[in-house]
Scaffold this active site. Structure first.
Site, mmCIF file in Angstrom:
data_model
loop_
_atom_site.group_PDB
_atom_site.id
_atom_site.type_symbol
_atom_site.label_atom_id
_atom_site.label_comp_id
_atom_site.label_asym_id
_atom_site.label_seq_id
_atom_site.Cartn_x
_atom_site.Cartn_y
_atom_site.Cartn_z
ATOM 1 N N ASP A 7 0.816 -1.212 0.000
ATOM 2 C CA ASP A 7 0.000 0.000 0.000
ATOM 3 C C ASP A 7 0.850 1.263 0.000
ATOM 4 O OD1 ASP A 7 -2.230 -1.569 0.057
ATOM 5 O OD2 ASP A 7 -3.055 -0.720 1.908
ATOM 6 N N ARG A 50 -7.570 -5.199 -6.306
ATOM 7 C CA ARG A 50 -6.474 -4.236 -6.067
ATOM 8 C C ARG A 50 -5.124 -4.777 -6.516
ATOM 9 N NH1 ARG A 50 -7.871 -1.370 -0.192
ATOM 10 N NH2 ARG A 50 -10.069 -0.985 -0.631
#
Length: 514
Positions: free
Chosen positions: A194, A243
């Site tokens: 992330d 994602r």
């Protein structure tokens, strides 16, 4: 998600980085930045060199990693930290000092710069413990495994992210790592990789991301658009819900990646994000490219990709897939040179090069894996204290993939085949504290190195490696990891556990010719 208070960049970061903090300006390239193997956008903004030129130290605990950071002359003094062994909550404590800002239960790279963390010897595993990069620059993370980091349940670390970057981060190269979870948000996990709150100039290369609900994001919300200039190449995304990555604003260059079993969506470009998607191979997946879960559109430039058994949803509401016949709706200019493999060979090349403990092999751009030059191999002798000679990492294909397996016994709920499936989330245990596990082939193979990977909670003690064909003992010792011996041609090789302090759990029994 909580947005942390901004921290002013240290002087070691360039003026260009400070300017970029207020918006995505065009990256300034530096020709020399590619030295040492770094590629993609991590070569921009002055380049990413990590701890090159600094002291090299060895660490076998998380506390030792923090101590190495805190013992530097300043927060920007270059340092290379070679890591071997398992890093977990039990051996990762907060350390204080003027050159660091650490915390217990997480590897904290906060308000620092010029650091390399690299796995060596028998390998480095960060078990249920995340790596947090915050308010930092010029960081390299290479040849490590980070697994099962949780944001809920016990223990928790790094907000559930395997590697997380936030708050004015610049120039990070993550290479040849394995990032894995054991489920999605309902099981307590979050993202594997992330980036948020003004993170720029990042490359993720030759890495494995698998068994997770979320591969990773660039931008924590539709308003967090200060992130970008991220390159993803020669990575394996496998058994991921979504994602891969999620891009909110910014620019991502995504090429030569292998995608397998994406269950809900894949590359999700939204909120003005722009993705250059080239020569990737998508297989057995759903909605691998598009704008999903929002009405704020993103954009993509596509070329050379292969879609193998990919299904596409109908466009409706906030579901806007790029397929079934993806077409470019933007143009992205990439300011650095790069070599691409043809998409058809990407699964093979990535399987031989991506992940930790693959000998840092890379592709030559012609579908042929190459070993790194000695100057790019992280095996230099630590200068802080005498250490044993580093065991070389394995090279060549893992001969166990596709082979058979059997053993003397197995505990309930485990399987012999779990040690040859390439999945460290499954394992075999003997029905007791000792036992045999074997890999076997229909025709003879020449083997000179094996790697025993333990599952979490394992405690392998003493062992022997036995040529099952003639009962000769090839090697003996204690503990898991890389084991070498004279090249031996055989049809079956046995790892015999002769002692342990608890229940042994063998996740993978890898075999190599050289």
């Amino acid at each position: 998600m909580r947005r942390p208070v901004a921290w002013r960049l240290p002087a070691v970061l360039t003026t260009a980085a400070v300017a970029a903090a207020i918006g995505l300006a065009a990256p300034a390239m530096q020709a020399s930045a590619a030295a040492g193997g770094v590629t993609g956008y991590a070569t921009a903004n002055g380049g990413t060199t990590g701890g090159a030129g600094g002291q090299t130290v060895r660490a076998t605990t998380g506390t030792a990693i923090h101590t190495a950071l805190c013992n530097r002359a300043s927060s920007s003094t270059p340092i290379i930290i070679q890591v071997e062994g398992t890093i977990n909550h039990g051996n990762t404590s907060k350390v204080s000092g003027n050159s660091c800002n650490t915390a217990a239960g997480v590897i904290e790279l906060k308000q620092i710069s010029n650091v390399t963390i690299v796995g060596v010897g028998n390998g480095a595993v960060f078990d249920q413990l995340g790596i947090h990069i915050r308010e930092a620059g010029n960081i390299i993370i290479q040849n490590v495994t980070v697994r099962n980091v949780k944001k809920s349940g016990s223990p928790t670390s790094n907000g559930g992210d395997a590697i997380g970057m936030e708050s004015d981060v610049r120039n990070v190269w993550v290479d040849h790592v394995t990032l894995e979870a054991s489920g999605g948000e309902s099981e307590g996990f979050d993202g594997l990789f992330d980036m948020k709150d003004n993170t720029q100039y990042v490359t993720l290369s030759y890495s494995i991301l698998r068994n997770s609900g979320r591969g990773g994001l660039i931008g924590s919300s539709e308003s967090d658009r200060s992130n970008g200039y991220v390159t993803f190449h020669h990575n394996l995304y496998e058994n991921i819900d979504s994602r891969t990555p999620l891009l909110r604003g910014g620019i991502a260059h995504i090429y030569n990646n292998s995608y397998v079993s994406l269950h809900e969506s894949g590359i999700n470009s939204r909120a003005g994000g722009r993705a250059k998607v080239e020569n990737n191979y998508f297989r057995n997946s759903k909605d691998v490219l598009g704008t999903f879960y929002t009405d704020e559109a993103g954009y993509w430039q596509v070329s050379g990709n292969i879609f193998d058994n990919v299904t596409w949803s109908a466009r409706s509401g906030d579901t806007n897939p790029a397929g079934p016949n993806p077409q470019s709706n933007t143009s992205v200019s990439v300011p650095y040179s790069y070599s691409m493999d043809g998409a058809s060979c990407v699964p093979s090349v990535v399987s031989q090069t991506a992940g930790a403990n693959k000998g840092l092999r890379v592709s030559d751009g012609s579908c042929t894996p190459q070993s790194p030059s000695p100057t790019n191999t992280p095996t230099s002798t630590p200068t802080s204290s005498p250490t044993p000679t580093v065991t070389p990492t394995q090279g060549g294909p893992n001969l166990s993939i596709g082979a058979g397996a059997d053993g003397s016994s197995k505990a309930s709920g485990t399987s012999y085949g779990n040690v040859v499936d390439g999945d460290t989330g499954t394992y075999w245990s003997p029905n007791g504290s000792t036992g045999d596990i074997s890999v076997k082939w229909g025709s003879a193979k020449t083997v000179s190195r094996i790697v025993i990977r333990e599952a979490s909670g394992s405690s392998i003690g003493s062992w022997q490696v036995v040529n099952h064909d003639n009962s000769a003992v090839l090697a003996s010792g204690s503990g898991a990891g890389t084991i070498t011996f004279s090249p031996t041609t055989l049809k079956k090789i046995t790892f015999r556990i002769t002692g342990s302090s608890g229940t042994p759990r063998v996740a993978e029994f890898e075999t190599y010719a050289g």
